[in-house]
Design an enzyme around this catalytic site. Structure first.
Site, PDB file in Angstrom:
ATOM      1  N   LYS A 195      -3.327 -14.845 -37.035  1.00 47.19           N
ATOM      2  CA  LYS A 195      -4.504 -14.965 -37.919  1.00 47.19           C
ATOM      3  C   LYS A 195      -4.799 -13.603 -38.483  1.00 47.19           C
ATOM      4  O   LYS A 195      -4.845 -12.604 -37.746  1.00 47.19           O
ATOM      5  CB  LYS A 195      -5.709 -15.455 -37.085  1.00 47.19           C
ATOM      6  N   LYS A 245      -0.942 -10.124 -40.345  1.00 50.52           N
ATOM      7  CA  LYS A 245      -1.471  -9.607 -41.609  1.00 50.52           C
ATOM      8  C   LYS A 245      -0.383  -9.716 -42.658  1.00 50.52           C
ATOM      9  O   LYS A 245       0.805  -9.716 -42.326  1.00 50.52           O
ATOM     10  CB  LYS A 245      -1.856  -8.131 -41.448  1.00 50.52           C
ATOM     11  N   ASP A 264      -8.466 -10.379 -47.942  1.00 49.16           N
ATOM     12  CA  ASP A 264      -8.659  -8.958 -47.615  1.00 49.16           C
ATOM     13  C   ASP A 264      -8.816  -8.284 -48.986  1.00 49.16           C
ATOM     14  O   ASP A 264      -9.177  -8.971 -49.965  1.00 49.16           O
ATOM     15  CB  ASP A 264      -7.462  -8.405 -46.807  1.00 49.16           C
ATOM     16  N   THR A 296     -18.252 -10.846 -42.942  1.00 53.92           N
ATOM     17  CA  THR A 296     -17.842  -9.502 -42.512  1.00 53.92           C
ATOM     18  C   THR A 296     -19.003  -8.520 -42.697  1.00 53.92           C
ATOM     19  O   THR A 296     -19.331  -7.745 -41.786  1.00 53.92           O
ATOM     20  CB  THR A 296     -16.593  -9.030 -43.280  1.00 53.92           C
TER      21      THR A 296
END
Ligand code: NDP
Ligand code: 2IT
Length: 443
Positions: free
Chosen positions: A89, A125, A165, A208
């Site tokens: 993840k 990632k 991201d 976040t």
């Protein structure tokens, strides 16, 4: 030489020309030594040697057609680092600076971060050196579809679940999800950060930034303090920065700066978050345009955002954005809390300087874990085919961030490093992964 230093040296030799990956390992491995000293079984079973070697690394060609009908070629990456405690993840980054080294540093950090959330997710990632800036929606769609044509072979709800991201937000996730569904015929939660109409979770967009402020709140509370009336300096003006600014403002702090790669704005009256949302989320503009909304604010093309006097600093842009010169300025101006919204924004030297000056410091893997935590909650909602309310998800996020603060500070205290959240987060994150690896044998 200690076991952690031996593995660090070996891993550096085995992975030359990967400076960011070296930096991440150098920040993590030595802090684990006091914990490892108590557990000889980790060395015996070569846990660290296994941990620094990704389970799988995929590098692929991404050809796509631009608006002039020309073929462009980018490079795609997915590093599936560790699946000891759950499926891989972690986000996808689209930025011209992306290299294998960048993706490996992010993937390595992600193992510890995901463990800290307490949820069953392994570390991974990915991304590409594709630059979405200045591209049309059609070009971004063309790139995302081609990227997914290859990546889909390695994904699955119980295998690998990417998210956003830098450079990857709702638009990109939508295009990739559509392509995944078209190729596989499966309507499944194989990406997180999805739109609310097709399986996304409430609070994922905010998670976040909100989580970062919840972490800083716990840090302040440990000193009998709060956000009320505090001056907050934020770098970046993307997903993490915007929602950190929003939550800090809701907590009655005054956010006075935001930045992008061209410069920063200083608004002593407090950043107008709706204006930043219009510029960044609406028209995909530059932070300089903030002056159209608030002419009294100042824009600086040169210089460091960290030169602005503040109580709390929240780096929320990218790696290595807070170096020794920035740390010196923060210390000189009396900053009391630094919490990392971005991944590895502070160099090791700057981190030590802040810690030694008594600035409370939370590393990204603890402070920005709210994003991936709510991603795991999105996965849970997708599996059970229900959606939770905003309040329900936000409450869970807040309690996860409190738990991360508590487990990191307790681990630091247990190993004689009271107040050192860097070491504490590394040890607390490592323990669960290492134990799972031991129990699963040398696979
Ligand atoms: P966005 O793409 O939404 O925003 C990135 C921001 O950082 C932009 O303001 C961008 O400016 C700036 N930036 C990016 N690269 C650079 C650079 N090389 N130099 C200067 N400024 C730069 O990304 P996110 O907000 O999602 O991510 C920010 C950070 O937070 C990253 O480190 C990411 O890994 C981390 N993170 C993100 C999570 C998430 O859920 N999205 C979760 C946990 C961590 P410009 O537009 O000029 O490029
Ligand atoms: O760095 C990170 O934790 C992220 N980019 C979010 C990862 C995720 O899977 O939500």
């Amino acid at each position: 030489m200690s076991y952690t230093m031996k593995v660090l040296e070996l891993a550096k030799q085995n992975n030359p020309s990967e400076p960011e990956f070296h930096q991440a390992m150098t920040e993590i491995l030595p802090t684990l030594q006091p914990f490892i000293d108590e557990h000889p079984e980790y060395e015996k079973e070569k846990i660290l040697e296994r941990l620094v070697e990704p389970e799988r690394q995929i590098i692929f060609r991404v050809p796509w057609v631009d608006d002039n009908g020309e073929i462009q070629v980018n490079r795609g990456f997915r590093v599936q680092f560790n699946s000891a405690i759950g499926p891989y993840k972690g986000g996808l980054r689209f930025h011209p600076s992306v290299t294998l080294s960048v993706i490996k540093f992010l993937g390595f950090e992600q193992i510890f971060k995901n463990s800290l959330t307490g949820l069953p997710i392994g570390g991974g990632k990915g991304g590409s050196d594709f630059d979405p800036k200045g591209k049309s929606d059609r070009e971004v769609m063309s790139f995302c579809q081609s990227f997914m044509n290859e990546l889909c072979k390695y994904l699955g709800v119980n295998e690998d679940i990417p998210a956003g991201d830098i450079g990857v937000g709702g638009r990109e996730i939508g295009f990739m999800y559509g392509q995944y569904k078209r190729i596989t015929g499966q309507y499944e939660g194989v990406l997180t950060g999805k739109g609310l109409t097709y399986g996304g979770s409430l609070v994922r967009t905010e998670a976040t930034g909100y989580g970062l402020v919840y972490m800083a709140e716990s840090m302040l509370r440990s000193k009998g303090e709060s956000f009320i009336g505090k001056k907050v300096v934020i770098s970046g003006s993307g997903n993490v920065a915007i929602f950190a600014a929003e939550k800090a403002t809701q907590f009655d702090a005054k956010v006075i700066t935001m930045s992008d790669s061209n410069g920063y704005v200083h608004d002593p009256e407090g950043i107008d978050i709706d204006a930043v949302k219009q510029i960044k989320l609406g028209r995909r503009g530059r932070i300089k345009e903030y002056l159209e909304f608030r002419p009294h604010a100042k824009y600086f093309e040169k210089g460091l955002v960290w030169s602005t006097p503040c109580d709390i600093a929240l780096p929320c842009a990218t790696q290595n954005e807070l170096l020794v010169d920035g740390a010196e300025l923060l210390i000189k101006n009396g900053c009391v809390v630094v919490a990392e919204g971005s991944n590895m924004p502070t160099s090791l030297e700057a981190t030590h300087m802040l810690q030694e000056s008594g600035v409370m410091f939370a590393p990204g893997k603890a402070a920005n874990a709210g994003g991936v935590a709510v991603s795991a909650l999105e996965m849970a909602q997708n599996s059970s085919r229900i959606s939770w309310s905003f309040e329900e998800v936000d409450n869970k996020l807040r309690s996860i961030m409190r738990n991360i603060y508590t487990s990191s500070s307790s681990a630091a205290e247990d190993y004689g490093m009271k107040g050192n959240l860097v070491a504490g987060a590394n040890i607390a994150g490592f323990k669960k992964v290492a134990d799972a690896m031991l129990l699963q044998g040398a696979v």
